[in-house]
Motif scaffolding. Sequence first.
Motif, PDB file in Angstrom:
ATOM      1  N   ALA A  36       0.856  -1.193   0.000  1.00 21.89           N
ATOM      2  CA  ALA A  36       0.000   0.000   0.000  1.00 21.89           C
ATOM      3  C   ALA A  36       0.887   1.237   0.000  1.00 21.89           C
ATOM      4  O   ALA A  36       2.034   1.200   0.467  1.00 21.89           O
ATOM      5  CB  ALA A  36      -0.930   0.006   1.215  1.00 21.89           C
ATOM      6  N   SER A  38       0.430   5.886   0.052  1.00 23.48           N
ATOM      7  CA  SER A  38      -0.555   6.938   0.325  1.00 23.48           C
ATOM      8  C   SER A  38      -0.231   8.187  -0.470  1.00 23.48           C
ATOM      9  O   SER A  38       0.904   8.397  -0.900  1.00 23.48           O
ATOM     10  CB  SER A  38      -0.654   7.251   1.819  1.00 23.48           C
ATOM     11  N   GLU A 128      -2.604  -0.721   4.633  1.00 21.52           N
ATOM     12  CA  GLU A 128      -3.189   0.536   4.159  1.00 21.52           C
ATOM     13  C   GLU A 128      -3.089   1.623   5.231  1.00 21.52           C
ATOM     14  O   GLU A 128      -2.767   2.780   4.934  1.00 21.52           O
ATOM     15  CB  GLU A 128      -4.658   0.318   3.763  1.00 21.52           C
ATOM     16  N   SER A 307      -9.692   4.705  -0.627  1.00 23.87           N
ATOM     17  CA  SER A 307      -8.579   3.941  -1.179  1.00 23.87           C
ATOM     18  C   SER A 307      -8.839   3.686  -2.659  1.00 23.87           C
ATOM     19  O   SER A 307      -9.995   3.563  -3.091  1.00 23.87           O
ATOM     20  CB  SER A 307      -8.384   2.620  -0.429  1.00 23.87           C
ATOM     21  N   VAL A 330      -5.363   6.511   0.261  1.00 21.50           N
ATOM     22  CA  VAL A 330      -4.351   5.468   0.122  1.00 21.50           C
ATOM     23  C   VAL A 330      -4.498   4.732  -1.198  1.00 21.50           C
ATOM     24  O   VAL A 330      -5.569   4.735  -1.822  1.00 21.50           O
ATOM     25  CB  VAL A 330      -4.401   4.467   1.296  1.00 21.50           C
ATOM     26  N   THR A 332      -3.823   0.935  -2.938  1.00 17.11           N
ATOM     27  CA  THR A 332      -3.542  -0.489  -2.720  1.00 17.11           C
ATOM     28  C   THR A 332      -2.809  -1.032  -3.937  1.00 17.11           C
ATOM     29  O   THR A 332      -3.142  -0.697  -5.078  1.00 17.11           O
ATOM     30  CB  THR A 332      -4.831  -1.290  -2.491  1.00 17.11           C
TER      31      THR A 332
END
Length: 333
Positions: A36, A38, A128, A307, A330, A332
């Motif tokens: 993950a 961000s 995450e 996300s 975030v 993934t």
Amino acid sequence: MKAIVQDKYGSPDRLRLEEVDAPVPADQQLLVRVRAASVNARDWHLMRGDPYLARLVLRKVIGFRGPKWRIRGSDFAGRVEAVGRAVTGYRVGDEVFGHVPDVDGAFAEYVCVPGGAVDRMPANLTPEQAAAVPLAGATALAGLRDAGKVHAGQRVLVNGASGGVGTFAVQIAKALGAEVTAVCSTRNVDLVRSLGADHIIDYTRDDFTRDAGRYDVVLDLVANRKLADLRRALTPTGTLVLSGGGVSGARPSLVGPMGITMAAMLRSRFARQRLVPLTDVPLGRQTLVALRELIEAGQVLPVIDRSYPLKEVPEAIRYLQVDHARAKVVITV
């Protein structure tokens, strides 16, 4: 490997998903399989080459005509896949989180980072959540603990309390023992209250620079007010910490938030109040350890707004840039 790359400055439309060579770790580096990442305001500033002045004064970070590094993304969490010969304390399979220095970044399947730029992932977080921590958490910690020198019993105001850094700042200020006032919009009142804010000012209704409140420390994360207005909210010997901000218009600005930073540096020589631009945010292992300890102690918890999968990084940055995302966004992988 798949990665989000960029060759020219511009909008999120300049970003594209490509197949590129996987990085090879040097002796001092770890190879991490990114689980993950961000999104930070830093990403869209670098994407746009914004402000123009930064292209001149930050030449080691940001190229003049185009990005210095092709792959965007700073914060990540993932699994160690290879360990450089000079790195100690880590082995293949370790779960880590960290911040990529000024090299190709974390919007990719793999990233190489110095061993001193990571720490083990907090035991109580998902990848995450862990990826949401490094830059935003470190900025809040540096602004309050280091620059602001916040201690128990002080009155602290966070302007921009519902943003990526702000949500960490409210919690860290509380962990340091401060009485916290959070400034946010109406839709974010419940969010910042849930983070522990003692008082909330809805900026759509009230102006914190003109009410009767005076604060020992003001952490400004928005850069949407004049320096004189922010100083009016301080006690006579209070501390103003300036960190980032700036508006995301259609074109890069000339100076952006660097304008108020330069003004503060000039005025600070003649003011009783401390005016501190946050120009350096330590992002080594020591800072990550401090953040992990706060998280594992239950004093700080990252908040995630949305996300996106790796291929939708352009949409994620557009959302952060235009729609005033709450907390963290975030990616993934």
